[in-house]
Design a protein around this motif. Structure first.
Motif, PDB file in Angstrom:
ATOM      1  N   GLN A 101       0.824  -1.212   0.000  1.00 50.31           N
ATOM      2  CA  GLN A 101       0.000   0.000   0.000  1.00 50.31           C
ATOM      3  C   GLN A 101       0.857   1.260   0.000  1.00 50.31           C
ATOM      4  O   GLN A 101       1.970   1.271   0.495  1.00 50.31           O
ATOM      5  CB  GLN A 101      -0.939  -0.022   1.208  1.00 50.31           C
ATOM      6  N   GLY A 102       0.329   2.312  -0.629  1.00 49.87           N
ATOM      7  CA  GLY A 102       1.019   3.593  -0.686  1.00 49.87           C
ATOM      8  C   GLY A 102       2.084   3.660  -1.767  1.00 49.87           C
ATOM      9  O   GLY A 102       2.856   4.621  -1.804  1.00 49.87           O
ATOM     10  N   ARG A 103       2.122   2.685  -2.671  1.00 48.71           N
ATOM     11  CA  ARG A 103       3.148   2.647  -3.730  1.00 48.71           C
ATOM     12  C   ARG A 103       2.572   2.847  -5.124  1.00 48.71           C
ATOM     13  O   ARG A 103       3.275   2.670  -6.107  1.00 48.71           O
ATOM     14  CB  ARG A 103       3.901   1.322  -3.675  1.00 48.71           C
ATOM     15  N   ALA A 135      -7.878   6.253   2.926  1.00 46.00           N
ATOM     16  CA  ALA A 135      -6.911   5.959   1.867  1.00 46.00           C
ATOM     17  C   ALA A 135      -7.638   5.550   0.585  1.00 46.00           C
ATOM     18  O   ALA A 135      -7.271   5.992  -0.511  1.00 46.00           O
ATOM     19  CB  ALA A 135      -5.944   4.867   2.310  1.00 46.00           C
ATOM     20  N   SER A 136      -8.673   4.731   0.691  1.00 49.04           N
ATOM     21  CA  SER A 136      -9.425   4.316  -0.482  1.00 49.04           C
ATOM     22  C   SER A 136     -10.175   5.495  -1.094  1.00 49.04           C
ATOM     23  O   SER A 136     -10.232   5.642  -2.322  1.00 49.04           O
ATOM     24  CB  SER A 136     -10.398   3.194  -0.133  1.00 49.04           C
ATOM     25  N   LEU A 139      -7.613   7.508  -2.978  1.00 46.86           N
ATOM     26  CA  LEU A 139      -7.239   6.784  -4.189  1.00 46.86           C
ATOM     27  C   LEU A 139      -8.289   6.980  -5.279  1.00 46.86           C
ATOM     28  O   LEU A 139      -7.963   7.271  -6.434  1.00 46.86           O
ATOM     29  CB  LEU A 139      -7.081   5.288  -3.875  1.00 46.86           C
TER      30      LEU A 139
END
Length: 175
Positions: A101-103, A135-136, A139
């Motif tokens: 995650q986060g990449r 976070a979603s 995104l």
């Protein structure tokens, strides 16, 4: 030969390809990790491969592979209705392994999903996201989705009423 479908500007070392049965164990493990995190879905256990495979639309299922060929994320879509008026509307899921995650893996998967759905004439991709899953939500904003509303106390999750933020992306090229 499996065609790579990741955009050129995707994360380094990550390839996005069609999801196939050879990815089943890793995909379902990532799904269960997302379920166990408590912020991804109302589901409590990942289904078996046959159920998962039968529910997801062929042509709109993708995996992200790292440089070693391990699955680090997946995306898939399901029809929202069998009514012909909704033939161009799908609901999607995107899951990324916690270690990846986060990449940019999630964004690469969403871009692949957008490309495959637009190529098939699908005009709307939608999903429901718990508001705590910031976070979603971020995104999806980066991928061109917009918030269309919040369904308040729509369902119980481990005995607690949960809200769901509805997001959608309307294709600018499919009319």
């Amino acid at each position: 030969m499996i065609a790579e479908i990741a955009p050129a500007d995707g994360p380094a070392g990550i390839r996005v390809i069609p999801l196939g049965p050879e990815h089943a164990d890793q995909v379902l493990t990532i799904y269960q990790l997302g379920i166990d995190g408590g912020q991804a879905t109302f589901e409590t256990t990942a289904p078996g491969w046959e159920e998962f495979d039968a529910a997801k639309l062929p042509g709109h299922r993708h995996v992200a592979l790292d440089a070693d060929g391990r699955v680090v994320g997946w995306s898939a879509a399901v029809p929202v209705s069998d009514r012909c008026a909704y033939a161009g509307v799908v609901e999607h899921s995107v899951y990324v392994h916690p270690d990846a995650q986060g990449r940019g893996v999630g964004l690469a998967l969403l871009r692949a999903l957008i490309a495959s759905t637009e190529a098939a004439g699908i005009w709307t991709i939608q999903s429901g996201i718990f508001p705590e899953n910031t976070a979603s939500l971020a995104l999806h904003r980066r991928a061109g989705f917009r918030v269309i509303g919040t369904r308040m106390r729509i369902g119980r999750h481990h005995g607690v009423w949960r809200d769901v933020v509805l997001v959608e992306r309307r294709s600018p090229v499919v009319s």
